[in-house]
Design a protein around this motif. Structure first.
Motif, short mmCIF file in Angstrom:
data_model
loop_
_atom_site.label_atom_id
_atom_site.label_comp_id
_atom_site.label_asym_id
_atom_site.label_seq_id
_atom_site.Cartn_x
_atom_site.Cartn_y
_atom_site.Cartn_z
N LEU A 18 1.84 -68.24 25.14
CA LEU A 18 1.80 -66.90 25.69
C LEU A 18 2.23 -65.90 24.63
CD1 LEU A 18 3.43 -67.48 29.21
CD2 LEU A 18 1.04 -67.78 28.50
N SER A 19 1.64 -64.72 24.67
CA SER A 19 1.99 -63.66 23.74
C SER A 19 2.41 -62.42 24.52
CB SER A 19 0.80 -63.30 22.85
OG SER A 19 0.39 -64.42 22.08
N CYS A 20 3.33 -61.69 23.95
CA CYS A 20 3.78 -60.43 24.54
C CYS A 20 3.80 -59.39 23.42
CB CYS A 20 5.17 -60.59 25.15
SG CYS A 20 5.87 -59.06 25.84
N PHE A 32 14.36 -59.94 24.24
CA PHE A 32 13.10 -60.14 24.96
C PHE A 32 13.19 -61.45 25.72
CE2 PHE A 32 10.21 -56.86 23.47
CZ PHE A 32 10.92 -56.33 22.40
N GLY A 33 12.58 -61.43 26.90
CA GLY A 33 12.63 -62.63 27.71
C GLY A 33 11.30 -62.93 28.37
N TRP A 34 11.14 -64.18 28.71
CA TRP A 34 10.02 -64.61 29.54
C TRP A 34 10.60 -65.06 30.88
CZ3 TRP A 34 4.97 -63.93 28.67
CH2 TRP A 34 4.54 -63.69 27.37
N PHE A 35 9.96 -64.60 31.94
CA PHE A 35 10.32 -64.97 33.29
C PHE A 35 9.09 -65.55 33.97
CE2 PHE A 35 14.46 -62.80 33.70
CZ PHE A 35 14.44 -62.04 32.55
N ARG A 36 9.31 -66.24 35.06
CA ARG A 36 8.16 -66.74 35.82
C ARG A 36 8.47 -66.70 37.31
NH1 ARG A 36 8.27 -73.16 34.06
NH2 ARG A 36 10.15 -73.77 35.26
N GLN A 37 7.40 -66.58 38.07
CA GLN A 37 7.53 -66.58 39.52
C GLN A 37 6.42 -67.44 40.10
OE1 GLN A 37 7.73 -62.73 41.43
NE2 GLN A 37 8.77 -63.63 43.20
N ALA A 38 6.81 -68.52 40.73
CA ALA A 38 5.86 -69.40 41.39
C ALA A 38 5.65 -68.92 42.82
CB ALA A 38 6.38 -70.83 41.38
N PRO A 39 4.52 -69.29 43.43
CA PRO A 39 4.25 -68.87 44.80
C PRO A 39 5.38 -69.27 45.74
CG PRO A 39 2.29 -69.81 43.83
CD PRO A 39 3.41 -70.05 42.86
N TYR A 93 5.98 -63.46 33.10
CA TYR A 93 6.18 -62.06 32.73
C TYR A 93 7.04 -61.99 31.47
CZ TYR A 93 4.89 -61.20 37.62
OH TYR A 93 4.24 -61.16 38.83
N CYS A 94 6.73 -61.06 30.61
CA CYS A 94 7.66 -60.78 29.52
C CYS A 94 8.42 -59.50 29.85
CB CYS A 94 6.94 -60.65 28.18
SG CYS A 94 5.76 -59.31 28.04
N SER A 103 22.54 -56.68 28.81
CA SER A 103 22.05 -55.60 29.65
C SER A 103 20.87 -56.08 30.48
CB SER A 103 21.63 -54.40 28.79
OG SER A 103 20.55 -54.74 27.97
N SER A 104 20.53 -55.29 31.45
CA SER A 104 19.43 -55.66 32.32
C SER A 104 18.10 -55.56 31.58
CB SER A 104 19.40 -54.75 33.55
OG SER A 104 20.58 -54.85 34.29
N PHE A 105 17.15 -56.33 32.03
CA PHE A 105 15.78 -56.21 31.52
C PHE A 105 15.14 -55.01 32.23
CE2 PHE A 105 15.04 -59.79 28.79
CZ PHE A 105 16.09 -60.64 29.10
N ILE A 106 14.79 -54.01 31.45
CA ILE A 106 14.32 -52.76 32.05
C ILE A 106 12.87 -52.46 31.76
CG2 ILE A 106 16.62 -51.71 32.11
CD1 ILE A 106 15.89 -50.22 29.54
N PHE A 107 12.29 -53.15 30.81
CA PHE A 107 10.87 -52.98 30.50
C PHE A 107 10.16 -54.27 30.84
CE2 PHE A 107 11.63 -49.01 28.54
CZ PHE A 107 12.77 -49.11 27.77
N TRP A 108 9.08 -54.14 31.58
CA TRP A 108 8.36 -55.31 32.04
C TRP A 108 6.88 -55.19 31.75
CZ3 TRP A 108 10.58 -59.63 34.32
CH2 TRP A 108 11.95 -59.52 34.60
N GLY A 109 6.28 -56.29 31.35
CA GLY A 109 4.85 -56.34 31.19
C GLY A 109 4.18 -56.84 32.46
#
Length: 118
Positions: A18-20, A32-39, A93-94, A103-109
């Motif tokens: 994956l690229s961001c 920078f972080g990668w997150f994921r959300q499964a159904p 998501y990145c 700090s909190s992640f405030i910018f999301w792709g």
């Protein structure tokens, strides 16, 4: 602005990267972080990297299989995913935080879908 790409449909055991692509500001001290959300599940953190030093952190579920990295020249953060499992299926998501680890992640792709078939 963060633009994620690279998702797709793969079989168990395959790899994906994956690229961001990040733009619009300088990223000194950022994380920078990668997150994921499964159904049907809550969003979870997968991996994070500091822009300056390249310090990394991983969720236990992906340690040894996933690698996060950044390319300062290309303003891009990567998530190399090896040995994919069906349970890795999710929208990825990145995101960016102003200070790595503090700090909190405030910018999301936007998300990119990864589907791993068994």
């Amino acid at each position: 602005q963060l633009q994620a790409s690279g998702g797709g449909l793969v079989q168990a055991g395959d790899s994906l990267r994956l690229s961001c692509a990040a733009s619009g500001r300088t990223f000194t001290n950022y994380g920078f972080g990668w997150f994921r959300q499964a159904p049907g599940k809550e969003r979870e953190s997968v991996a994070a990297v500091s822009w300056n030093l390249g310090t990394t952190g991983y969720a236990e579920s992906v340690k040894g299989r996933f690698t996060i990295s950044r390319d300062k020249a290309k303003n891009t953060v990567y998530l190399q995913m090896n040995g994919l499992k069906p349970e890795d299926t999710a929208v990825y998501y990145c995101a960016a935080q102003r200070a790595y680890g503090s700090s909190s992640f405030i910018f999301w792709g936007q998300g990119t879908l990864v589907t791993v078939s068994s």
